[in-house]
Design a protein around this motif. Structure first.
Motif, PDB file in Angstrom:
ATOM      1  N   ASP A  15      33.561  19.450  55.092  1.00 45.11           N
ATOM      2  CA  ASP A  15      33.944  18.917  53.778  1.00 45.11           C
ATOM      3  C   ASP A  15      34.338  20.050  52.828  1.00 45.11           C
ATOM      4  N   ARG A  16      33.604  21.165  52.933  1.00 42.30           N
ATOM      5  CA  ARG A  16      33.948  22.325  52.078  1.00 42.30           C
ATOM      6  C   ARG A  16      35.336  22.853  52.427  1.00 42.30           C
TER       7      ARG A  16
ATOM      8  N   GLU B  58      24.751  17.454  60.223  1.00 44.12           N
ATOM      9  CA  GLU B  58      24.944  17.382  58.767  1.00 44.12           C
ATOM     10  C   GLU B  58      25.488  18.700  58.226  1.00 44.12           C
ATOM     11  N   THR B  59      24.980  19.810  58.772  1.00 40.92           N
ATOM     12  CA  THR B  59      25.482  21.129  58.331  1.00 40.92           C
ATOM     13  C   THR B  59      26.954  21.288  58.676  1.00 40.92           C
TER      14      THR B  59
ATOM     15  N   SER C 213      29.014  19.145  56.357  1.00 36.89           N
ATOM     16  CA  SER C 213      29.077  19.745  55.011  1.00 36.89           C
ATOM     17  C   SER C 213      30.091  20.875  54.939  1.00 36.89           C
TER      18      SER C 213
END
Length: 583
Positions: free
Chosen positions: A415-416, A408-409, A412
């Protein structure tokens, strides 16, 4: 007392008159020793006239003292018998000092009379409106052959009829203020040849001992100012023509006298945002020049008065009447004979539009560079990012659920990175924009629904001063949502400990204003000026692209976005968009 022209008696006072130490020094001396040589020719044998008895009638004689000096003596002589012989008793009084004082007084009177008579200013002495004396300057002023043509005439024969009443009031005032000279005022007079002229007049009452009339003498001084008034009128006409010329010049013009503003045209009032020229005239030029430029301006004002060359245009910051600061160029030159003075004329050029154009050019160049960079970065990074995200999602299916946190990290952060690349892409190529008439309130309301949960999470309240019936704006709704979302997220980030966001929307002229104000810590002026620059951010995890994109979107809508802030006072963002003219 003498007998046979020999002194037989003298008292101490007589000895003092002729300079003897004692009366005994005179006994036996010939009286002729005290008679000046030019007076010794006898009218009768052996007896000068001043030694003849005069039966007590006083006579003024000149005597010689023992030291050779002459004295003036008043004498009274009486014939008597002394020791049985004919003698003369002479009573003497030293008149030297008294006669000298009288002679000095007469000389001073004559000197004073000459001073008045030959004074370059016309002087008239009159009483009961009749002229009793006129000096040479008065004779020339009225073009008379001699003073006799003026003396004995009524003063109103020479005062122009339009000034008779003013003259009467003036003389009445002089009588009330006897002994105090009235200040000069201008009256019109008539010469003997009928020509009229202007003269300054000043009068004063002089007390007199002449009982020929009940009134008192009045001395009046006249100065012919005809030529001066003509020159002043010519200068005034010249100045008025000059001012009319400057009045309608499009360039702001200021005239100063030792730093004090004595004239400015309408363009100057408009430049400094004054309600009228009266708000400027009378003030110091340094009330408007920014303190950063005071020393340089003092040097320029000093140097410009030493030459007739204009100074080159120099950039200055000036403070307007509303407190705002603008940049101008100023050139100054010395002007002579402006209302009889040497003054400084300064021409100003407003640099506001030029500065804005330069900033726009710099911003465009920055955007161009960013666009070129974005094109390369987006092309090289976007495809690998897509691959990384895809394979990461595949790994998620095969890993132990206990390790999902790491996946998940990674997702994320990917996505950033994708978000940053998308920002680059929005700068690197033209965007498809669909302009339509929109109610901007609806657009803002939709954005508030998106950020509502985040605002509540940070203990932030949103207050919206919404007024219905606002006109629509022609815009791309999705692009404007991006602007509002970006600004509102910045406001939330500025208040990590909670606070409030204040929204206001209203029509201002032909534009619609959207104002977003937070209660954050605010920013100093130097940071406010950099907002919108590429890669400039005050957030630790910011990219510095969000507000730059907002600038670009708003400018594409022919609008403007402005930031105002101060430390401890929060930040206010004003977005102005043109109201739709088509339905």
């Amino acid at each position: 007392m003498y007998t046979g022209l020999r002194i037989v008696y003298a008292n101490p006072a007589a000895a003092a008159i002729v300079g003897a130490r004692s009366p005994e020094q005179l006994i036996g001396r010939a009286v002729l020793d005290f008679v000046p040589p030019e007076h010794r020719a006898p009218e009768a044998p052996g007896i000068p006239s001043q030694l003849k008895p005069n039966a007590g009638e006083p006579a003024i004689e000149h005597w010689l003292r023992l030291d050779g000096y002459r004295v003036t003596v008043q004498t009274k002589s009486f014939p008597i018998l002394y020791a049985g012989e004919p003698s003369v008793l002479m009573i003497c009084k030293d008149m030297t000092a008294e006669i000298g004082y009288e002679q000095s007084l007469r000389r001073n009177e004559q000197l004073l009379l000459n001073v008045v008579q030959y004074s370059p200013e016309a002087i008239v002495l009159h009483a009961d409106d009749i002229v009793y004396y006129a000096n040479d300057a008065t004779v020339r002023m009225f073009r008379a052959f001699s003073a006799s043509e003026l003396i004995g005439r009524n003063i109103y024969d020479f005062i122009h009829k339009d000034f008779h009443e003013a003259g009467k009031r003036r003389l009445s005032e002089a009588k009330e203020r006897a002994g105090t000279r009235l200040g000069f005022t201008v009256h019109k007079f008539t010469r003997l040849d009928g020509e009229t002229f202007d003269a300054e007049v000043s009068s004063v009452v002089i007390e007199n001992a002449d009982d020929r009339f009940a009134g008192r003498y009045i001395q009046t001084v006249l100065r012919d100012v005809t030529e001066r008034i003509a020159r002043e009128k010519e200068l005034l006409d010249h100045s008025q023509r000059f001012e009319r010329l400057l009045k309608f010049l499009p360039e702001p013009i200021v005239i100063t006298d030792h730093g004090a503003i004595i004239y400015c045209n309408k363009s100057t009032a408009k430049l400094v945002r004054a309600s009228s020229k009266d708000e400027i005239i009378g003030k110091s030029i340094f009330d408007f020049i920014h303190s950063d430029h005071h020393q340089d301006s003092v040097r320029v004002v000093r140097d410009v008065m030493r030459t007739y060359d204009a100074t080159p245009f120099q950039e200055r910051k000036i403070i307007c009447c509303d407190g705002s600061v603008i940049s101008v160029e100023i050139s100054s030159i010395r002007i002579d004979h402006y209302n009889g003075k040497s003054v400084t004329l300064s021409v100003m050029r407003d640099l506001t539009e030029r500065k804005e154009a330069e900033e726009l050019l710099i911003r465009s160049e920055k955007l161009s560079v960013i666009g070129q960079l974005a094109a390369g970065v987006a092309h090289e990074i976007r495809n690998p990012l897509t691959s990384l995200r895809g394979f990461t999602q595949l790994l998620r299916r095969e890993l132990d659920p206990a390790r999902f946190y790491y996946i998940e990290t990674m997702l994320s952060e990917l996505d950033r990175m994708t978000y940053i690349v998308n920002d680059f892409m929005s700068l690197s190529k033209p965007q498809l924009v669909a302009y339509r008439n929109h109610e901007l309130a609806d657009t803002l309301r939709a954005v508030l629904l998106v950020i509502e949960s985040e605002a509540l999470l940070h203990n932030i309240a949103v207050h919206w001063d919404h007024r219905g019936g606002l006109p629509p704006v022609r815009c791309d709704e999705h692009r404007m949502k991006q602007v509002f979302l970006n600004v509102l997220k910045n406001a939330i980030d500025a208040m990590p400990d909670g606070g409030a966001i204040h929204l206001k929307m209203e029509a201002v002229g032909d534009e619609l204003l959207v104002r977003i104000r937070d209660e954050g810590p605010g920013m100093p002026k130097e940071l406010i000026e950099r907002i919108g620059d590429p890669f400039f951010t005050t957030k630790s995890d910011g990219t510095g692209l969000g507000l730059m994109i907002c600038h670009r979107i708003v400018e594409a809508h022919n609008g403007s976005i402005r930031f105002s802030s101060a430390p401890g006072a929060g930040t206010t963002v004003d977005i102005l968009l043109p109201i739709a003219t088509e339905t």
